[in-house]
Design a protein around this motif. Structure first.
Motif, mmCIF file in Angstrom:
data_model
loop_
_atom_site.group_PDB
_atom_site.id
_atom_site.type_symbol
_atom_site.label_atom_id
_atom_site.label_comp_id
_atom_site.label_asym_id
_atom_site.label_seq_id
_atom_site.Cartn_x
_atom_site.Cartn_y
_atom_site.Cartn_z
ATOM 1 N N SER A 56 0.797 -1.224 -0.071
ATOM 2 C CA SER A 56 -0.039 -0.015 0.007
ATOM 3 C C SER A 56 0.942 1.362 -0.052
ATOM 4 O O SER A 56 0.466 2.115 -0.563
ATOM 5 C CB SER A 56 -1.013 -0.001 1.354
ATOM 6 N N GLY B 194 1.721 1.876 -3.521
ATOM 7 C CA GLY B 194 0.638 2.374 -4.242
ATOM 8 C C GLY B 194 0.405 3.873 -4.025
ATOM 9 O O GLY B 194 0.168 4.440 -4.691
ATOM 10 N N ILE B 195 0.800 4.044 -2.678
ATOM 11 C CA ILE B 195 1.055 5.906 -2.504
ATOM 12 C C ILE B 195 1.925 6.393 -3.565
ATOM 13 O O ILE B 195 1.584 7.329 -4.072
ATOM 14 C CB ILE B 195 1.557 6.049 -0.980
ATOM 15 N N ALA C 109 0.457 6.184 -7.123
ATOM 16 C CA ALA C 109 -0.528 7.060 -7.263
ATOM 17 C C ALA C 109 0.040 8.521 -7.316
ATOM 18 O O ALA C 109 -0.544 9.465 -8.443
ATOM 19 C CB ALA C 109 -1.493 7.218 -6.224
ATOM 20 N N GLU D 108 1.628 9.084 -10.808
ATOM 21 C CA GLU D 108 0.358 9.211 -11.927
ATOM 22 C C GLU D 108 -0.532 10.200 -11.597
ATOM 23 O O GLU D 108 -1.238 10.388 -12.418
ATOM 24 C CB GLU D 108 -0.446 8.028 -11.809
ATOM 25 N N SER E 172 -2.598 10.874 -9.214
ATOM 26 C CA SER E 172 -3.778 10.509 -8.966
ATOM 27 C C SER E 172 -4.277 10.741 -7.516
ATOM 28 O O SER E 172 -3.583 10.281 -6.560
ATOM 29 C CB SER E 172 -4.135 9.082 -9.213
ATOM 30 N N GLY F 181 -6.289 8.001 -5.813
ATOM 31 C CA GLY F 181 -5.492 6.854 -5.638
ATOM 32 C C GLY F 181 -4.615 7.024 -4.504
ATOM 33 O O GLY F 181 -4.499 5.966 -3.573
ATOM 34 N N ALA F 182 -4.007 8.107 -4.284
ATOM 35 C CA ALA F 182 -2.881 8.344 -3.172
ATOM 36 C C ALA F 182 -3.906 8.468 -1.979
ATOM 37 O O ALA F 182 -3.498 7.700 -0.662
ATOM 38 C CB ALA F 182 -2.276 9.841 -3.358
ATOM 39 N N SER G 116 -4.945 4.911 -1.108
ATOM 40 C CA SER G 116 -3.764 4.051 -0.651
ATOM 41 C C SER G 116 -3.402 4.393 0.846
ATOM 42 O O SER G 116 -2.900 3.549 1.614
ATOM 43 C CB SER G 116 -2.503 4.150 -1.611
#
Length: 61
Positions: free
Chosen positions: A18, A21-22, A25, A28, A30, A33-34, A37
């Protein structure tokens, strides 16, 4: 350290994923998304700490 605590290892891997994922994101650009995450990271880490506390109380650690 002979015994692997599998639940704690799985929580650690999920928390690291995760956190990755931050970073993804953010790269990208996003915001959703951030934020998602970060929320997932807090939830997974909280579950890990809760599991660790229960294992300590039961004498498994």
């Amino acid at each position: 350290m002979n015994n692997v605590k599998w639940p704690l290892l799985i929580y650690a891997i999920l928390a690291a994923a995760s956190i990755m994922g931050i970073g993804i994101a953010i790269s990208e650009k996003s915001l959703i998304g951030a934020i998602g995450s970060i929320f997932v990271c807090f939830v997974i880490m909280g579950m890990g700490f809760k599991t660790k506390r229960k294992m300590r109380e039961n004498g498994e650690l």
